[in-house]
Every structure is written in structure tokens, then in C-alpha cells.
Scaffold this motif. Sequence first.
Motif, mmCIF file in Angstrom:
data_model
loop_
_atom_site.group_PDB
_atom_site.id
_atom_site.type_symbol
_atom_site.label_atom_id
_atom_site.label_comp_id
_atom_site.label_asym_id
_atom_site.label_seq_id
_atom_site.Cartn_x
_atom_site.Cartn_y
_atom_site.Cartn_z
ATOM 1 N N UNK A 257 0.832 -1.200 0.000
ATOM 2 C CA UNK A 257 0.000 0.000 0.000
ATOM 3 C C UNK A 257 0.866 1.248 0.000
ATOM 4 N N UNK A 260 2.385 1.925 -3.515
ATOM 5 C CA UNK A 260 1.453 2.403 -4.528
ATOM 6 C C UNK A 260 1.089 3.857 -4.261
ATOM 7 N N UNK A 261 0.940 4.190 -2.990
ATOM 8 C CA UNK A 261 0.520 5.555 -2.689
ATOM 9 C C UNK A 261 1.685 6.463 -2.355
ATOM 10 N N UNK A 264 3.103 8.675 -4.813
ATOM 11 C CA UNK A 264 2.370 9.856 -5.261
ATOM 12 C C UNK A 264 3.191 11.119 -5.095
ATOM 13 N N UNK A 265 3.745 11.297 -3.900
ATOM 14 C CA UNK A 265 4.507 12.512 -3.630
ATOM 15 C C UNK A 265 5.726 12.597 -4.548
ATOM 16 N N UNK A 275 -0.151 7.252 -11.821
ATOM 17 C CA UNK A 275 -1.520 7.446 -11.352
ATOM 18 C C UNK A 275 -1.572 8.342 -10.117
ATOM 19 N N UNK A 276 -0.479 8.410 -9.358
ATOM 20 C CA UNK A 276 -0.447 9.318 -8.218
ATOM 21 C C UNK A 276 -0.562 10.755 -8.679
ATOM 22 N N UNK A 279 -4.072 11.529 -9.824
ATOM 23 C CA UNK A 279 -5.010 11.823 -8.752
ATOM 24 C C UNK A 279 -4.799 13.242 -8.239
ATOM 25 N N UNK A 294 -9.678 6.475 -9.170
ATOM 26 C CA UNK A 294 -8.267 6.132 -8.982
ATOM 27 C C UNK A 294 -8.048 5.524 -7.599
ATOM 28 N N UNK A 295 -8.683 6.122 -6.581
ATOM 29 C CA UNK A 295 -8.531 5.598 -5.219
ATOM 30 C C UNK A 295 -8.997 4.165 -5.141
ATOM 31 N N UNK A 298 -6.597 1.847 -6.880
ATOM 32 C CA UNK A 298 -5.387 1.644 -6.069
ATOM 33 C C UNK A 298 -5.676 0.695 -4.911
ATOM 34 N N UNK A 299 -6.871 0.820 -4.339
ATOM 35 C CA UNK A 299 -7.230 -0.069 -3.235
ATOM 36 C C UNK A 299 -7.275 -1.512 -3.699
ATOM 37 N N UNK A 302 -3.941 -2.805 -3.773
ATOM 38 C CA UNK A 302 -3.444 -3.086 -2.426
ATOM 39 C C UNK A 302 -3.941 -4.438 -1.937
ATOM 40 N N UNK A 303 -5.243 -4.664 -2.117
ATOM 41 C CA UNK A 303 -5.817 -5.922 -1.632
ATOM 42 C C UNK A 303 -5.205 -7.092 -2.378
ATOM 43 N N UNK C 140 -6.895 -0.947 3.888
ATOM 44 C CA UNK C 140 -6.599 -1.325 2.509
ATOM 45 C C UNK C 140 -6.525 -0.126 1.594
ATOM 46 N N UNK C 141 -7.223 0.915 1.957
ATOM 47 C CA UNK C 141 -7.241 2.084 1.075
ATOM 48 C C UNK C 141 -5.923 2.823 1.254
ATOM 49 N N UNK C 142 -5.217 3.070 0.159
ATOM 50 C CA UNK C 142 -3.938 3.765 0.292
ATOM 51 C C UNK C 142 -4.175 5.108 0.962
ATOM 52 N N UNK C 143 -3.478 5.322 2.063
ATOM 53 C CA UNK C 143 -3.771 6.475 2.909
ATOM 54 C C UNK C 143 -3.738 7.790 2.165
ATOM 55 N N UNK C 144 -2.718 7.994 1.362
ATOM 56 C CA UNK C 144 -2.570 9.318 0.787
ATOM 57 C C UNK C 144 -3.676 9.619 -0.217
ATOM 58 N N UNK C 145 -4.141 8.607 -0.914
ATOM 59 C CA UNK C 145 -5.278 8.837 -1.820
ATOM 60 C C UNK C 145 -6.502 9.249 -1.016
ATOM 61 N N UNK C 148 -6.160 12.789 0.109
ATOM 62 C CA UNK C 148 -6.427 13.748 -0.982
ATOM 63 C C UNK C 148 -7.915 13.863 -1.215
ATOM 64 N N UNK C 149 -8.555 12.711 -1.264
ATOM 65 C CA UNK C 149 -9.995 12.712 -1.493
ATOM 66 C C UNK C 149 -10.698 13.502 -0.405
ATOM 67 N N UNK C 236 2.594 20.334 1.636
ATOM 68 C CA UNK C 236 3.445 20.593 0.477
ATOM 69 C C UNK C 236 2.635 20.500 -0.806
ATOM 70 N N UNK C 237 1.742 19.523 -0.860
ATOM 71 C CA UNK C 237 0.936 19.350 -2.058
ATOM 72 C C UNK C 237 -0.110 20.441 -2.207
#
Lengths: 323, 329, 298
Positions: A257, A260-261, A264-265, A275-276, A279, A294-295, A298-299, A302-303, C140-145, C148-149, C236-237
Motif C-alpha cells: 500500500x 502504490x501511494x 504519489x509525492x 496514477x499518483x 489523482x 483512482x482511489x 489503487x485499493x 493493495x488488496x 486497505x485504502x492507500x492512505x494518501x489517496x 487527498x480525497x 506541500x501538495x
Amino acid sequence: MLAKYVARRFFASVVVVLGVTLITLVLMSSTRGSYVPGIDLNPALRPEDIARLRAGLGLDEPFYQWYGTWLWAVLHGDFGRSMIDGSPVIAHILERLPNTLELTATAIVIGVLISVPVGIIGALRRGSKVDHSLTVVSVAGFAVPQFWMGLMLILIFSVTLEQHGLPWLPSSGAFSAFNGGDLLDRIAHLILPATVLSFFYLSVWSRFIRSSMLEVLSQDYIRTARAKGMSERRVVYLHGLRNALIPLVTLIGLELPGLVSGGLVVEVVFGWPGIGKLAFERALQYDYSTVLGVTFFATLLVIAGNLLADLLYGVLDPRIRYG
Amino acid sequence: MTQALLEVQDLHTVFDTKEGTVKAVDGVSYELYPGETLGIVGESGCGKSVSALSIMRLQRPGRIVSGKVMFKGQDLTKLTEAEMREIRGKEIAMIFQDPMTSLNPVYDVGWQVGEPTRLHNGWDAKKALASAISMLGRVGIPAAASRAEDYPHQFSGGMRQRVMIAMGLTTTPQVLIADEPTTALDVTIQAQILDLLRHVNREFGTATILITHNLGVVAGMCQRVLVMYAGRVVESGPTADVFAHPKHPYTWSLLRSIPRLDAEKHEPLWPIEGIPPSLVDLPAGCSFHPRCAFRIDRCTRDEPALLQVGETQLAACWVTQAGGELKGA
Amino acid sequence: MPSAGIETGAARPAQSYWNESWERLRANRIGMAAGILIVVLAAIAIAAPLFSALLTHYLPEAINLDETFAKPGLKHLLGSDEIGRDTLTRLIFGARVSLGVAFLTVLLSTTVGTTVGMLAGYYGGWLDDILMRFVDMVLSIPAIFLFILMSILFRPNPVTLAMIVASVGWGAVARLVRGEVLSVKERDFILATRSIGASDARMMLRHLLPNVLPVLIVAASLGVGQIILVEAALDFLGLGIQPPTPSWGNMLTNSQSYFFRSGFLVGFPGIAIFITVLASNLFGNAVRDAFDPRLKSH
């Protein structure tokens, strides 16, 4: 035996996926009542057009209907449409995904290739100067902000080198727009972002391997192996390492996870078209549906990644399979 | 008089700790003869395991500071690591207390039992596996051929210990060191494993050093016994003699402290008073004197040497060396 | 029989687990230095106007177009930024955001996570299944996404930002607490307490919670550093705390456009973040070693 284990893990994953869809849609439902920024700023749009757009995006339907439609669409690979231009989200994702994977896969590989030997050295030469310096570097690496490291590396390797007329590394994009695209050019663009992305994981994994090795080497079965007259090399690598790597697989799985995320930075700082960055760009334009699509995508990755790690774990450690 | 197979001479092994130097083995000497079973008995921490590990040069992080271990004309303490590896697992084998943690969980049993022969005899995988299966069968594991593919966690405690024993014997070593082989098992299984060890000793002729804190085990298995206390040997001799008339107050106290089936209903139990000494800070003179019911003045000043007392026994005690008798106090 | 045997080896007075742990922590010089540094930073953050008045005499939002991109010197101790605002002042005020949001987030995620983990671990059964499945989903959800959301859905001020970050953080805490509860639950004293008729609430609060506390404290100490990094990245973003409120992260938002003018502007905020996170990590490690020295790998 293995098949039953696989089936169990897969079923658990499916449950988690369904739950995630519910969570993300509950979140999104908070926007359905409001106007849609961006669209609203277009003076050519009349209220009827806005209403039509909203209907097209399904924003006025009751929640369960919206959820159902969305779920059905997702199962067919339709991850929604952009609120800005109506283009299918999945198209953007698929276009950018290879770039992200290229970046994160490289970072993982660099991470593993460096952290395993570093960790082993730290364990075998525990307490020495080498070990202490490696530990210091690891601890420091854990505290460096990724985006800042990216900025500093750009400052040093792109800007300053260029200012002094030395060959410099490119600081944005995956390949040069003008005469680039070949392997060397792609590698040159990949170096800085992949280094930054792998750095954090290097620090974590090398410490982890070190402590895992130390723990394994203090186990009774290592003493047995020595008592059987094995060379230290065989003891460490054949008997020890195999056991020490098992938890690393879990760690890598757990970090998927993050990769993948976390990418982004780095993607934003280096302008890497993944894809980061997608988003991020869309978020600045309040394109909720793209960000949501996209979220969710990405999830799913992750799974899937967790499932893969579980399976690998089952292969490596017989106790899990038969337990 | 047959030649001793293994001879430990005045061995000293220490551990360097923050609190000081721990003298785990403090001048231990004994011999092991071909084919015999020698018992080494004593409380936890008396140095019996460390002395055995020292023979194998597996005493790290401890250091052997002086002494010799003579085996087939060589001093094992002076051999290089490479030379030692030729001996470990091949001529001298060792099995350990807890078979669950002593077997590698990620390799199957057949592979592990076959490893010594692959390594020392240079056999290929097939030959080694065949020999391993045959050995597993000989130590009493049913359906050995199919069980060889199983992993350690799929065996019960007693079975795992059999696997350990099989692993130790595949190269038909001359010496087998068994460090508390039954301590982690329950009583009925203990008996089975001891039977197996006896059987192995008879059939293979392997000389065995049996380390234990359980006097009952020694009585049933060993022709000779060594009693250790605080890193030193305090008594040795044929088991029957030592048990019938112990020549050292520690042995005497140990034997007294065992509850007996034929004791009177209200007879009190006799624990040994006091606690074992710190190995960093041993008492002056005889290390046992603070707890000894028979001590005399000399015991607090001079350390007794291990000398012959009686016809067949050696004991390190001023009182018995001077002819004194150990009777109930 | 002779008189009672002589005891060798000094006996140390018995101490409670907490006292012993505190002693161990105090003996760890690096850890204590790190902890003190954090306290100092927190003090600076809280009394930011005081410090900036003492040190720099500037306001964080004071624009001065005559003194842009000043190098560190007497007028601006650490230089000034692209519109003449004093860097040191902004760093001092930025500490408020970084530390404030981090502590608030830790507070929120620890509270929620402990409650969920405790309930799941204590009651077990279907409640445990449901709660842990829920944790799985959130994790499971990527934290940074997700951040952002959420930051485009809900406009972030420091408090809502803390809530957003905590909405993921509680999951890891819940798992941790549940694990601890499961292992403590099996101990005999729990059975004994239950057999004298203690209520569920009492069991959880007075018996399980104190045993879970060490693990929590370690997680919280280590968590502060990680959250500072996440929050700085969000700033920063441009999706976190918005200018003109200074935060260490948003001081770097547009830095790529003035690389050529001033490297110091890129360096200082990052160094501030680095030092703070490093201190938090070192302190967290020291706390962990203090509670369970067996875990030390050296």
C-alpha cells in the motif's frame, strides 16, 4: 492443502473489497448534494445543462441506486467518468499505470537488493563500527521527508550541476520530450525518483533484516546446524537466511500500500506521469469522480498485493499452510 | 585398562558479562570410555551443558581459557574451526533438550536427517535420503518413508526427539552427547526415549554422555556418573556405588532430597539449604561449604581437589578424604 | 543442621514495572535528549509569538518586497522567502501546525483505536470479526489517496486535518491493542478477577487497559514522527494547511520555482521536519527499549 489456504484468503479479500466500495461511496455521497465546482465556472453552461450533467453522473439518484449502478459499472471495468471532461477514468488509469509500476517496481528492487546485504552485514558484524554507522544512516533515513529529499536531490543533481556546466540528471518526466525515449534516457529519468522512493524502504528493511537475522541466529536450530559440523556460511545462508526472510515477505506485502501511494509525492515532485500524479492533478480541479475511481483502483491493487504476499508466505513457511 | 575415547583435562570455560567473569566450567576433568554411558548430573547452571558444548567448541559467547580435550590423540581445543567441523556431526554428535526449537522449521525432516551424510560422507541427495529414512525407521518412527517429507511441527515431542537422535546417528559417530534429551518431554515419553538411547548404545556401540538433572534417569541409564556443582566436578564413580554410598555432601544431600515411595508417611523432606552460588563470586574454599551440613573449618579456606575416596569413587571433599563418614545429621 | 545458609548475590529492592521502565528510560541518554528536544519544540510552538518577538521581531505574514530571498544574516537570521517574509519566524510558527496537528491526530487515533481494539479483543466472536474486517477495509485504502480525497471534500483546517489523518491511523492502533488484549486476556489474573464478579467495563478499564498502556505509549511516540511527515507532505501538495498560515510543508510548495534563487529556502524547512521526526523516532525507540529491554537488538 495449499488450495484451501488460497481459497480462504481470496474469499476474505473479496469481503474487504466490498466493504471498501461501501466506505468510499459513503464518502462521496457528501458531494452529491452540492454543485460541482469547475463545471459551475463555465459561463456557457445553463442550469439545465448542469442538471443534465448531474443526472448523467447519477448524482441525484437515491444512494442505493447510485451504489448499485457504480458497482455494476466497476465490475465491467468502468471506473466512472471525469467530472471535468467526461472522459473515462479507466482510460487515464491504464495510460498512467505502467509508469507508476515502472517506478515502484524499480524502487522495491533497489530496496531489496540493498537492504538484504546491508541487514546481513549489520547482523554478522553486530556492534562494529560498520554496524553502528549503518544503523545511524537507517535511523536518519526514517526521518527524512520524501518530498524534501526529492527536492534536495533535484537541487544537487539537476540544478546545481547544470549551473556549473556539468552533466546533470533530468528532474521531470519519464523521458525527454524531444529526442529521448531510448533506454538510457529512461534510466536517467528513473534514477532520482526511484532512489528517493526506495530510500525510506531501504532504511526500514535493512534494520528489519538485521534484527530478523539476529533473532534467527540465536535460535536452537542454528546451534544444531553448527553441531552437525556445517560451515558458518552454510549455517547463515542456508539455515538462517531462509527463516529470516519470511517476515520480510510479510513486510513487503504490508508496504505495498505504501509503495502504490507513497509514490504519489515522488511522482508530483518529479513530474512523473503516474496514477499518483493523476489523482493529484485531478484533485486540484475538484474532479471528484476521477479521484474516487483512482482511489478505488489503487485499493484493489493493495488488496491484491496483500493476497499475493499471503500466498508467498504460505509457500515459504510450511507451518502456515498446514497450520 | 582400555584407552579412554575422550578425555577432558582441567577445562576452564568462562563467560564475560557486565557483572564480571562467570566461571561456568572451573577445572573439570573426566574420561569417557568406548561403549559406555556416562551421566553428568547437577542443578541448572552448574556447568554441565557448557562443558559438553566446550567439547564441541560450541561454547560461544563463552571462551575456553585453559585445559585440554583429548580425542583420538588430538586436543580439540587447539584445532582450527575447519578441523573441528570435520569432527562435529561426524565423530562426535550432539542432541539437545528442546527438539521443537532445535529442528529447522522450514526444511522437511528427511532433508535435515540426511544433511550430515551429505556433508560429511559426500553422499548425493538420493542416497542420503534413503539412509535417513532407514535411520528414522530404526529409531522407531512408523511409516518413515512418507514421514520423511513432513515438517518438524507435524511431529509430536517424542517423535521429534527421535528425529534428533536419528540425525545424530546417521554418520555413526563414536561419541553421542545428549544434553537433557528428555527434560522437555512428559514422563511416559521420557521412558521411551531413554529406552531408545539404551538400545542405540547397545546396537551401535556409541559412547554416550548423558547430561541431566534427574537422578532417576542416571540410575537407569548410566554405568558411571559425574556430579557437578558450581562449575566443578565434586564426585564421580560407578553409578551404583555413588548412589549407595555418596562420598560428597552435595551428592548426599541430593539423594536425600528425593521423595521416596517407601518413606514413612510423616517423614519430612530434606531440601538443600541455601541457594546455588553466583558463578561470578564463588565462595572461598569449597564452593559448597555455605550449604554443607558437614563442613569443617578447612572447607572455608581451601578448595579440595578431586581425589580417590573409597575404592571406586573420586570426591572433592576434605571431610571424606580424611576418612569421615556422611551420616544423617 | 547448621544455621541458615549464606545468601550470595545482592538482592535488589522490588520495583513496580513502571518505575523500572522509567529508570531504564532515564538511563538512555540519547532517548532522553530526544525527548527533551521535543518538549522544547512543543514549548516553542505553544509560545510562538513570544519566541518570534524575542528572536526575530517579525510577524510570520509580514511581506517585505524589498528583502526577498535574503541570505541568512543579521537582518534575517535564516534568510527570507520569495515575498520577503522572515524564514525563522515562519519556522517557529510552522512548528505550531506540525506539532499541533500531529499531537491532536495521535490523540484521536489512539482514543478511537484503543476503544475499538479493546472491544474487539475483549468480546471476541462476531463483534471482533466485524470490527476487524472494518479495520482491514480502512487499512486497505492507500492512505494518501484517501487524504487527498477527503481534503477536497472537506476543507482542511488544523482540526479537520487531524481528523482526516486520524481516520486511517486508528486502524493500526486498533489492531495493536486487540493483539495485546488477546494475549493479556489469557492470563490467570483475568480469570481470577472475573470470578470475583467484576463487570466488563471494570475489567477493560482497570485491568486490561493498564497492561495495554506500554504498547500504546510506544506506538504513540513513534506515530508522532510519521504523522508529522504525512501532514507535511499534504501541506506541500497544497492540500493541507493553506498559506498564508505557515507550515513547514507549505513553505516548500512552490520551492521548485525558486531553486535558482535560494537553496536555503529549500533546506531549512526540511531540516526542521527532519530534526523533529528524528527526535520523535529516537524517543519512541527509547521508550520501547525502556518498556521491554528484551526487544533490544543490540
